[in-house]
Design an enzyme around this catalytic site. Structure first.
Site, PDB file in Angstrom:
ATOM      1  N   ASN A 266     -15.606  11.745 -11.240  1.00  0.00           N
ATOM      2  CA  ASN A 266     -15.173  13.078 -10.837  1.00  0.00           C
ATOM      3  C   ASN A 266     -16.337  13.822 -10.194  1.00  0.00           C
ATOM      4  O   ASN A 266     -17.494  13.540 -10.491  1.00  0.00           O
ATOM      5  CB  ASN A 266     -14.652  13.862 -12.056  1.00  0.00           C
ATOM      6  CG  ASN A 266     -13.761  15.037 -11.654  1.00  0.00           C
ATOM      7  OD1 ASN A 266     -14.190  15.948 -10.953  1.00  0.00           O
ATOM      8  ND2 ASN A 266     -12.520  15.004 -12.093  1.00  0.00           N
TER       9      ASN A 266
ATOM     10  N   CYS B 270      19.091  15.170  -4.155  1.00  0.00           N
ATOM     11  CA  CYS B 270      20.216  16.094  -4.051  1.00  0.00           C
ATOM     12  C   CYS B 270      20.320  16.900  -5.347  1.00  0.00           C
ATOM     13  O   CYS B 270      20.322  16.327  -6.438  1.00  0.00           O
ATOM     14  CB  CYS B 270      21.516  15.309  -3.804  1.00  0.00           C
ATOM     15  SG  CYS B 270      22.970  16.357  -3.807  1.00  0.00           S
TER      16      CYS B 270
ATOM     17  N   ALA C 115     -15.421   9.988  -5.352  1.00  0.00           N
ATOM     18  CA  ALA C 115     -14.669   8.766  -5.642  1.00  0.00           C
ATOM     19  C   ALA C 115     -14.796   7.756  -4.504  1.00  0.00           C
ATOM     20  O   ALA C 115     -14.906   6.551  -4.740  1.00  0.00           O
ATOM     21  CB  ALA C 115     -13.203   9.109  -5.878  1.00  0.00           C
TER      22      ALA C 115
ATOM     23  N   HIS D 270       4.429  11.958 -11.056  1.00  0.00           N
ATOM     24  CA  HIS D 270       4.879  13.278 -10.594  1.00  0.00           C
ATOM     25  C   HIS D 270       5.753  13.192  -9.342  1.00  0.00           C
ATOM     26  O   HIS D 270       5.967  14.187  -8.656  1.00  0.00           O
ATOM     27  CB  HIS D 270       3.681  14.199 -10.346  1.00  0.00           C
ATOM     28  CG  HIS D 270       2.985  14.608 -11.607  1.00  0.00           C
ATOM     29  ND1 HIS D 270       1.780  15.259 -11.637  1.00  0.00           N
ATOM     30  CD2 HIS D 270       3.339  14.449 -12.906  1.00  0.00           C
ATOM     31  CE1 HIS D 270       1.414  15.483 -12.902  1.00  0.00           C
ATOM     32  NE2 HIS D 270       2.343  14.987 -13.680  1.00  0.00           N
TER      33      HIS D 270
ATOM     34  N   CYS E  93      22.146  18.004   1.662  1.00  0.00           N
ATOM     35  CA  CYS E  93      22.611  16.631   1.486  1.00  0.00           C
ATOM     36  C   CYS E  93      23.671  16.308   2.541  1.00  0.00           C
ATOM     37  O   CYS E  93      24.622  17.071   2.729  1.00  0.00           O
ATOM     38  CB  CYS E  93      23.187  16.480   0.074  1.00  0.00           C
ATOM     39  SG  CYS E  93      23.884  14.867  -0.245  1.00  0.00           S
TER      40      CYS E  93
ATOM     41  N   VAL F 115       1.308  13.014  -5.299  1.00  0.00           N
ATOM     42  CA  VAL F 115       2.629  12.883  -4.686  1.00  0.00           C
ATOM     43  C   VAL F 115       2.498  12.544  -3.203  1.00  0.00           C
ATOM     44  O   VAL F 115       3.481  12.477  -2.484  1.00  0.00           O
ATOM     45  CB  VAL F 115       3.435  14.203  -4.854  1.00  0.00           C
ATOM     46  CG1 VAL F 115       3.688  14.496  -6.327  1.00  0.00           C
ATOM     47  CG2 VAL F 115       2.738  15.392  -4.193  1.00  0.00           C
TER      48      VAL F 115
ATOM     49  N   GLU G 241     -17.078  16.736 -10.836  1.00  0.00           N
ATOM     50  CA  GLU G 241     -17.697  17.594 -11.861  1.00  0.00           C
ATOM     51  C   GLU G 241     -17.246  17.157 -13.253  1.00  0.00           C
ATOM     52  O   GLU G 241     -16.394  16.273 -13.372  1.00  0.00           O
ATOM     53  CB  GLU G 241     -17.318  19.054 -11.615  1.00  0.00           C
ATOM     54  CG  GLU G 241     -15.825  19.264 -11.584  1.00  0.00           C
ATOM     55  CD  GLU G 241     -15.397  20.659 -11.125  1.00  0.00           C
ATOM     56  OE1 GLU G 241     -16.119  21.281 -10.328  1.00  0.00           O
ATOM     57  OE2 GLU G 241     -14.324  21.088 -11.579  1.00  0.00           O
TER      58      GLU G 241
ATOM     59  N   CYS H 122      27.204  15.690   0.488  1.00  0.00           N
ATOM     60  CA  CYS H 122      27.946  16.729  -0.230  1.00  0.00           C
ATOM     61  C   CYS H 122      27.597  18.153   0.201  1.00  0.00           C
ATOM     62  O   CYS H 122      28.222  19.102  -0.255  1.00  0.00           O
ATOM     63  CB  CYS H 122      27.769  16.553  -1.737  1.00  0.00           C
ATOM     64  SG  CYS H 122      26.166  17.093  -2.317  1.00  0.00           S
TER      65      CYS H 122
END
Ligand code: NAD
Length: 247
Positions: A215, A128, A233, A120, A149, A104, A217, A152
């Site tokens: 990876n 909102c 990586a 994700h 928001c 994210v 591991e 609203c």
């Protein structure tokens, strides 16, 4: 010891037409983003699983927002690393390509990858809780918490998928469609325990794709991977790109 990339792997990369890359928190670790499952993932005494849930938000939105504000302040100054850049190079190289990221943090976007699904969500967007309107808030600190928001007055939430929530249907359908038809998949820096993404390598493998895992591991994916590269990586991905451009 220098890393050895098997010649057969480079051949597969060269032959591939439809390439899918799946990334998790591990690809951003070398940029300085803490993973959830390492010891650096803790905030105060909380584990991510205790905060990234709709129940935690309903109980104490301010606490959950304080955690997201902390994560924003950590991630804000960080830069993509050579692994993110290598993903962008593959996006440019292959005629058919899709990055499916569970991250994210927005670093793939910063690195310039174009064909991607953020399954994700993205920490730099807010939603909102009343109207569902989504907007970008690319700033380190959101000020008074929880933010509300402008239209609203309802509380805003991070536009991310929490534990126990379903993935946005459009993102999921686009991902599943591509996973089922790819001929090569690279799975990078995911502990492969969060479903449904954790199941994608199995689907690709069943449909005949070559599966490559990178990876730090071994993970549940390792046993089905055609090639499992244990290491960083940021070191391995640039070698794959180099091999791909070799005559
Ligand atoms: P995870 O924290 O469960 O696992 C990270 C994986 O990366 C581990 O398997 C680890 O061995 C590997 N790893 C660590 N450093 C590495 C490196 N330098 N090179 C290669 N691999 C490395 O992460 P996950 O599987 O993505 O699941 C966690 C969930 O939490 C995801 O759904 C994601 O949305 C979220 N999350 C996102 C971020 C982010 O956006 N950067 C950070 C933490 C968690």
């Amino acid at each position: 010891m220098s890393l050895q990339i098997p010649d057969t792997l480079i051949e597969r990369l060269k032959e591939a037409q439809r390439v899918c890359i799946i990334t998790g928190a591990g690809i951003s670790a070398e940029s300085g983003v803490p993973t959830f499952r390492g010891k650096d993932g803790l905030w105060r005494q909380y584990r991510a699983e205790e905060l990234a849930t709709p129940q935690a938000f309903a109980r104490d939105p301010k606490l959950v927002w304080e955690w997201y504000n902390w994560r924003r302040s950590l991630i804000y100054p960080l830069k993509p690393n050579p692994a993110h850049e290598a993903v962008t190079a593959m996006d440019s190289h292959y005629p058919d390509f899709l990055l499916i990221t569970q991250n994210v943090d927005g670093l793939h976007r910063k690195a310039g990858t174009r064909r991607m699904v953020e399954v994700h969500g993205n920490i730099w967007r807010v939603r909102c809780t009343r109207e569902g309107t989504i907007s970008e808030r690319i700033q380190q600190d959101l000020g008074e918490l929880p933010p509300v928001c402008e239209k609203c007055g309802a509380i805003l939430r991070p536009d991310v998928v929490w534990f126990g929530e379903s993935l946005p249907l459009e993102a999921l359908n686009r991902s599943i469609g591509f996973v089922s038809a790819c001929d090569l998949m690279i799975v990078i820096g995911t502990s492969a325990v969060v479903y449904p993404v954790a199941g994608f390598p199995w689907t690709a493998k069943q449909k005949g794709a070559t599966v490559i895992e990178i990876n730090a591991e071994q993970t549940p994916i390792t046993e089905i991977a055609d090639y499992s590269m244990i290491g960083k990586a940021g070191e391995i991905m640039p070698l794959l790109v180099k091999g791909l451009s070799r005559k």
